[in-house]
Design an enzyme around this catalytic site. Sequence first.
Site, short mmCIF file in Angstrom:
data_model
loop_
_atom_site.label_atom_id
_atom_site.label_comp_id
_atom_site.label_asym_id
_atom_site.label_seq_id
_atom_site.Cartn_x
_atom_site.Cartn_y
_atom_site.Cartn_z
N TYR A 154 0.83 -1.22 0.00
CA TYR A 154 0.00 0.00 0.00
C TYR A 154 0.86 1.26 0.00
O TYR A 154 0.49 2.28 -0.55
CB TYR A 154 -0.92 -0.03 1.22
N LYS A 161 -3.79 7.75 3.39
CA LYS A 161 -4.97 7.39 4.18
C LYS A 161 -4.81 7.82 5.64
O LYS A 161 -5.77 8.26 6.28
CB LYS A 161 -5.23 5.89 4.09
#
Length: 255
Positions: A154, A161
């Site tokens: 990620y 995020k």
Amino acid sequence: MGMLEGKNILVTGVLTEGSIAFHVARLCQEQGATVVLTGVGRSLKITQAMGRRLPVQAAVVELDVTDPDHLAALADRVKEHVPHLDGVVHSIGFAPQSVMGGNFLAGEWDDVATAMHISAYSLKALAVAAEPLMVEGSAIVGLTFDGRFAWPVYDWMGVAKAALEATSRYVARDLGPQGIRCNIVSAGPIKTTAARHIPGFEQMEGHWSERAPLGWNSDDPEPTARTVTALLSDWFPATTGEMIHVDGGVHAMGQ
């Protein structure tokens, strides 16, 4: 009567029928809301097509969250369809593949900045643009993939995020006095179009259902969409700055 009867909800990020945002828009309509969608650039026609597939055809306004002119015009564009807003759904995220898939240390600032701008700063930008139309008791809800951890592949999207989650808390602080709530829903891995563009997504998804006390179906966005819909309602009148997990319970488990 549905839990959103008479409310007007702005939903971003509807691009496919499999997206969380599409299911949020559908559930909002089923619960009595009038839904307005946003689309951008070459994807605008796709969003318009998705709007026709909802139970009630939804109007679509153009919004590029990185364009100051679009943000400044948002309130007027939305007012062509509804007089005010009771809720806003932030389902916006993007990072170049060059900063995902194991490329964390190789990430260049220009690409990282793109991820941060679109995936995190856009929540503040959207909140400010929509605020003139939002009434007391309204809600903003964003979507994340738990930014507290360093997930496989990620990389800089995970950092974005984490920034999104922090942004939500500051939006909650600054808009709270106006009676506007802001919360985040952290979903487990769902096989959306966006997820499939993450290099090595299967490493994040793998064994999730085995670790989840409630189990987990990565093909089903509805549990997440239901939670977003509930947070848009009047049933969470004193909840803001919160991150609600919809992941089958994985976030609470050790190894």
